[in-house]
Write a protein that holds these residues in place. Sequence first.
Motif, PDB file in Angstrom:
ATOM      1  N   MET A   1       0.706  -1.196  -0.028  1.00 29.81           N
ATOM      2  CA  MET A   1       0.139  -0.092  -0.049  1.00 29.81           C
ATOM      3  C   MET A   1       0.857   1.381  -0.161  1.00 29.81           C
ATOM      4  N   ALA A   2       0.444   2.293  -0.804  1.00 28.52           N
ATOM      5  CA  ALA A   2       1.083   3.612  -0.692  1.00 28.52           C
ATOM      6  C   ALA A   2       1.206   4.113   0.676  1.00 28.52           C
ATOM      7  N   VAL A   3       2.491   4.763   0.930  1.00 27.01           N
ATOM      8  CA  VAL A   3       2.741   5.013   2.422  1.00 27.01           C
ATOM      9  C   VAL A   3       2.145   6.349   2.898  1.00 27.01           C
ATOM     10  N   LEU A   4       1.515   7.059   2.165  1.00 26.60           N
ATOM     11  CA  LEU A   4       0.890   8.254   2.370  1.00 26.60           C
ATOM     12  C   LEU A   4      -0.770   8.237   2.053  1.00 26.60           C
ATOM     13  N   THR A   5      -1.085   6.991   2.149  1.00 33.70           N
ATOM     14  CA  THR A   5      -2.636   7.018   1.781  1.00 33.70           C
ATOM     15  C   THR A   5      -3.630   7.606   2.627  1.00 33.70           C
ATOM     16  N   ASP A   6      -4.559   8.500   2.261  1.00 31.31           N
ATOM     17  CA  ASP A   6      -5.316   9.243   3.009  1.00 31.31           C
ATOM     18  C   ASP A   6      -4.540  10.647   3.865  1.00 31.31           C
ATOM     19  N   LYS A   7      -3.341  10.842   3.652  1.00 30.02           N
ATOM     20  CA  LYS A   7      -2.712  11.841   4.261  1.00 30.02           C
ATOM     21  C   LYS A   7      -3.063  12.957   3.407  1.00 30.02           C
TER      22      LYS A   7
ATOM     23  N   GLU B   1       2.378   8.320  -3.660  1.00 24.43           N
ATOM     24  CA  GLU B   1       2.102   7.482  -2.274  1.00 24.43           C
ATOM     25  C   GLU B   1       0.752   7.790  -1.736  1.00 24.43           C
ATOM     26  N   GLY B   2      -0.223   8.329  -2.477  1.00 24.40           N
ATOM     27  CA  GLY B   2      -1.608   8.317  -1.946  1.00 24.40           C
ATOM     28  C   GLY B   2      -2.246   9.477  -1.307  1.00 24.40           C
ATOM     29  N   ALA B   3      -1.229  10.551  -1.076  1.00 26.80           N
ATOM     30  CA  ALA B   3      -1.596  11.810  -0.677  1.00 26.80           C
ATOM     31  C   ALA B   3      -2.578  12.790  -1.311  1.00 26.80           C
ATOM     32  N   ARG B   4      -3.391  13.506  -0.805  1.00 25.40           N
ATOM     33  CA  ARG B   4      -4.142  14.633  -1.173  1.00 25.40           C
ATOM     34  C   ARG B   4      -3.172  15.788  -0.895  1.00 25.40           C
TER      35      ARG B   4
ATOM     36  N   GLY C   1     -10.215  19.631   5.419  1.00 26.33           N
ATOM     37  CA  GLY C   1     -10.392  19.697   6.745  1.00 26.33           C
ATOM     38  C   GLY C   1      -9.264  19.549   7.754  1.00 26.33           C
ATOM     39  N   HIS C   2      -8.390  18.951   7.543  1.00 26.85           N
ATOM     40  CA  HIS C   2      -7.081  18.677   8.240  1.00 26.85           C
ATOM     41  C   HIS C   2      -5.663  18.720   7.469  1.00 26.85           C
ATOM     42  N   VAL C   3      -4.695  18.731   7.946  1.00 24.19           N
ATOM     43  CA  VAL C   3      -3.340  18.616   7.559  1.00 24.19           C
ATOM     44  C   VAL C   3      -2.535  17.632   8.249  1.00 24.19           C
ATOM     45  N   ASP C   4      -1.931  16.702   7.497  1.00 26.39           N
ATOM     46  CA  ASP C   4      -1.102  15.672   8.017  1.00 26.39           C
ATOM     47  C   ASP C   4       0.459  16.011   7.805  1.00 26.39           C
ATOM     48  N   VAL C   5       0.750  16.702   6.750  1.00 29.25           N
ATOM     49  CA  VAL C   5       2.299  17.084   6.263  1.00 29.25           C
ATOM     50  C   VAL C   5       2.236  18.374   5.868  1.00 29.25           C
ATOM     51  N   VAL C   6       3.314  19.090   6.378  1.00 28.44           N
ATOM     52  CA  VAL C   6       3.408  20.630   5.887  1.00 28.44           C
ATOM     53  C   VAL C   6       4.699  20.503   5.323  1.00 28.44           C
ATOM     54  N   VAL C   7       5.134  20.640   4.205  1.00 32.79           N
ATOM     55  CA  VAL C   7       6.579  20.973   3.546  1.00 32.79           C
ATOM     56  C   VAL C   7       6.735  22.550   3.370  1.00 32.79           C
ATOM     57  N   ALA C   8       7.699  23.094   4.170  1.00 34.53           N
ATOM     58  CA  ALA C   8       7.705  24.607   4.120  1.00 34.53           C
ATOM     59  C   ALA C   8       8.942  24.726   3.493  1.00 34.53           C
ATOM     60  N   ASN C   9       8.834  24.658   1.779  1.00 32.89           N
ATOM     61  CA  ASN C   9       9.913  24.599   0.858  1.00 32.89           C
ATOM     62  C   ASN C   9      10.021  25.855   0.252  1.00 32.89           C
TER      63      ASN C   9
ATOM     64  N   LEU D   1      10.430  11.192   5.558  1.00 40.20           N
ATOM     65  CA  LEU D   1      10.025  12.208   6.606  1.00 40.20           C
ATOM     66  C   LEU D   1       8.605  12.366   6.630  1.00 40.20           C
ATOM     67  N   ALA D   2       7.874  12.150   5.908  1.00 33.27           N
ATOM     68  CA  ALA D   2       6.161  12.218   5.933  1.00 33.27           C
ATOM     69  C   ALA D   2       5.819  11.116   6.226  1.00 33.27           C
ATOM     70  N   SER D   3       6.186  10.058   6.194  1.00 29.41           N
ATOM     71  CA  SER D   3       5.746   8.672   6.366  1.00 29.41           C
ATOM     72  C   SER D   3       5.893   8.388   7.833  1.00 29.41           C
ATOM     73  N   ASP D   4       5.035   7.244   8.192  1.00 31.41           N
ATOM     74  CA  ASP D   4       5.154   6.638   9.374  1.00 31.41           C
ATOM     75  C   ASP D   4       6.423   5.700   9.929  1.00 31.41           C
ATOM     76  N   ALA D   5       7.198   5.742   8.788  1.00 33.33           N
ATOM     77  CA  ALA D   5       8.568   4.995   8.576  1.00 33.33           C
ATOM     78  C   ALA D   5       9.649   5.818   9.439  1.00 33.33           C
ATOM     79  N   SER D   6       9.233   7.123   9.796  1.00 34.10           N
ATOM     80  CA  SER D   6      10.008   8.231  10.569  1.00 34.10           C
ATOM     81  C   SER D   6       9.382   8.609  11.762  1.00 34.10           C
ATOM     82  N   SER D   7       8.571   7.882  12.372  1.00 30.16           N
ATOM     83  CA  SER D   7       7.797   8.318  13.508  1.00 30.16           C
ATOM     84  C   SER D   7       8.682   8.652  14.433  1.00 30.16           C
ATOM     85  N   TYR D   8       9.746   8.166  14.658  1.00 30.33           N
ATOM     86  CA  TYR D   8      10.394   8.754  15.756  1.00 30.33           C
ATOM     87  C   TYR D   8      11.690   9.308  15.531  1.00 30.33           C
TER      88      TYR D   8
END
Length: 244
Positions: free
Chosen positions: A1-7, A29-32, A79-87, A222-229
Amino acid sequence: MAVLTDKVAVVTGGSSGIGLAIARAYRDEGARVFITGRRKEALDAAIAELGEKVTAVVCDSAVPADLDALYETVREQAGHVDVVVANAGIGIEAAFGEVTEEQVDALFATNVKGTIFTVQKALPLLRPGASIILTGSSAATRPQSGLEVYGATKAAVRNLARGWAHSSRRYGFRVNVLAPGMVPTPGLLDLVDADTRDQAKGIIPLGRHGEPAEIAAAAVFLASDASSYVNGSELAADGGVAQV
């Protein structure tokens, strides 16, 4: 599954170069994805490529009112944000001894002030566990001649992440810096001449420039749960140039 699905991801400065590559990778990777840029024609071209899962908003990150309008659009549509890339950022070559006040103001307005308010104004929309990614640069630790002021803005960005990491528990986010090295993009081609770019290969341990897609792959991590810590850190994607 794409690692950013539903984000839901916001990428400022997403109409070209590294920002566009990140938006493309997040979409795949499935993000909006919501992207910003200052020029509507460049955003229109980006959307023509990226398709309907990506929304473009004309926004100058140095203008807080533009950021308010951006996040209102995100609130209404997602309605919400899961990832912000200040680029969003600019580079100006300013030789020491010839630096102007206008150059300093422009660099700090976009690269530092813009980063601060891109993140701060996102806070009400962040979901628990959100990832904030600030685009830094190898110039923060190894600035080339003429790019000292630019490097200073990126050093400030690195310090913002260090400070904001202490707010992670309160706000429920992670914040990290993604620091590219020399990556041929429209902005870099305008800033650094061909001879300088070729000479730079000689000091990059990998012996080559980076590609936007390589920086985007790091941004996916960095956006994915693989970098959760991973929090308060700097991920250098620079071929080793500022590391050894």
